[in-house]
Design an enzyme around this catalytic site. Structure first.
Site, mmCIF file in Angstrom:
data_model
loop_
_atom_site.group_PDB
_atom_site.id
_atom_site.type_symbol
_atom_site.label_atom_id
_atom_site.label_comp_id
_atom_site.label_asym_id
_atom_site.label_seq_id
_atom_site.Cartn_x
_atom_site.Cartn_y
_atom_site.Cartn_z
ATOM 1 N N LYS A 121 -1.811 -2.231 6.587
ATOM 2 C CA LYS A 121 -2.718 -1.327 5.877
ATOM 3 C C LYS A 121 -3.232 -1.996 4.608
ATOM 4 O O LYS A 121 -4.354 -1.715 4.161
ATOM 5 C CB LYS A 121 -2.035 0.015 5.593
ATOM 6 C CG LYS A 121 -0.775 -0.054 4.738
ATOM 7 C CD LYS A 121 -1.058 0.053 3.258
ATOM 8 C CE LYS A 121 0.194 -0.114 2.426
ATOM 9 N NZ LYS A 121 -0.101 -0.028 0.970
ATOM 10 N N THR A 123 -4.397 4.119 1.055
ATOM 11 C CA THR A 123 -4.664 2.827 0.432
ATOM 12 C C THR A 123 -6.127 2.419 0.499
ATOM 13 O O THR A 123 -6.602 1.679 -0.363
ATOM 14 C CB THR A 123 -3.795 1.739 1.098
ATOM 15 O OG1 THR A 123 -2.450 2.184 1.162
ATOM 16 C CG2 THR A 123 -3.827 0.447 0.328
#
Length: 319
Positions: A184, A241
């Protein structure tokens, strides 16, 4: 909740935030700092990494690693520094949970594999998921994944480490949880770069969606469970994120897209992870175009515009 003595090695923002949350819940916590321990003791605050958050009275700060004697050790050391740390300190805690995200570039190992090399007798797991240190320290509701191959032991840790504001869900897929947390960061760099270059939210949505497909493809190729990637440690962390400037990986991507220098001292784990995963994917024949383009961007081989053009020029195919 069962109160337990808890040690935390690593006084960065995340390690400090976990210490604050666990100490506020009543746990006796010892936080080891590689440097700055005396300043933290005097000010009762981590002014370098997490300013504005007071350390509770039940949190003890130390610069002496031998002072860590609890049964549970949370290892909040950056992935790329983890092998040197383990070589020097050789933790002896029966239960060690990695809090690092990423793939170690020099060895191609995930954090729990590195820990297992140096601490073969320990029960090892991973704590990961969508979380910003500031939110945890403030006591805002946060949910994380606690991955442990031994589900019964994972359940014990889950009950010991959950607090009224920090809710832990457990998994036995340690590999999948680590892959989600590592990749991620790479996709967040790509998303930051596209926004920094003025390419808009539609481009970011496409990168997140196709990036998630790459995360899942990589995970299943390595033997992890696809379902794990749909949980907190994968999709949840990706969503957090890729859209917030609180994420240092996203901020790094923004700087790339804007052609600005990045001066934040915080570790950008996605840089090394992009290079390591791109090399591993290439060696194994796993199709990961976004990760490959990010690796080229952080190396300076491609510009953001070149990377996006490379992705758009790929052959059309079914979703």
């Amino acid at each position: 909740m069962t109160l337990a003595r808890i040690d935390i090695a690593g006084a960065g923002a995340f390690g400090t935030a976990l210490g604050i949350a666990l100490a506020k819940a009543g746990h006796p916590v010892t936080l080891w700092a590689r440097e700055g321990a005396e300043d933290m003791k005097a000010s009762r605050e981590n002014t370098r990494r997490l300013p504005g958050h007071a350390l509770p009275d039940t949190l003890t700060v130390t610069g002496d690693f031998d002072a860590l004697t609890a049964d549970i050790l949370l290892l909040a050391v950056p992935t790329q520094a983890l092998d040197a740390f383990l070589e020097t300190h050789r933790p002896h805690a029966p239960s060690i949970l990695s809090c690092a995200k990423g793939l170690h570039m020099a060895t191609g190992l995930f954090p729990t594999d590195l820990i297992a090399r140096f601490c073969p007798e320990a029960r090892i797991g991973q704590l990961t998921g969508p979380s910003f240190a500031q939110d945890i320290a403030r006591g805002l509701p946060t949910a994380l994944t606690l991955a442990c191959a031994d589900d019964a032991h994972g359940a014990v840790l889950q009950h010991r480490l959950s607090t009224p504001t920090l809710r832990l869900y457990r998994s036995t897929d340690v590999l999948g949880a680590q892959i989600g947390g590592a990749l991620k960061n790479v996709i967040a760099i790509a998303c930051g770069a596209c926004i920094g270059a003025g390419m808009g939210d539609s481009t970011r949505a496409a990168l997140m969606t196709r990036g998630f497909a790459e995360m899942t493809r990589f995970a299943t190729a390595l033997g992890a469970e696809a379902e794990t990637l749909t949980g907190l440690s994968g999709l949840g962390d990706l969503a957090l994120t890729c859209g917030s400037e609180l994420s240092r990986n996203y901020r790094f991507g923004l700087a790339l897209g804007r052609r600005e220098a990045f001066t934040d001292p915080a570790t950008v784990e996605g840089i090394a992870t992009a290079k390591a995963v791109a090399a591993m994917a290439d060696a194994r024949g796993i199709d990961m175009p976004i990760v490959s383009e990010v690796a080229s961007m952080v190396d300076g081989t491609y510009s953001v515009a070149d990377a996006i053009q490379g992705l758009l020029a790929r052959p059309l195919k079914p979703e």
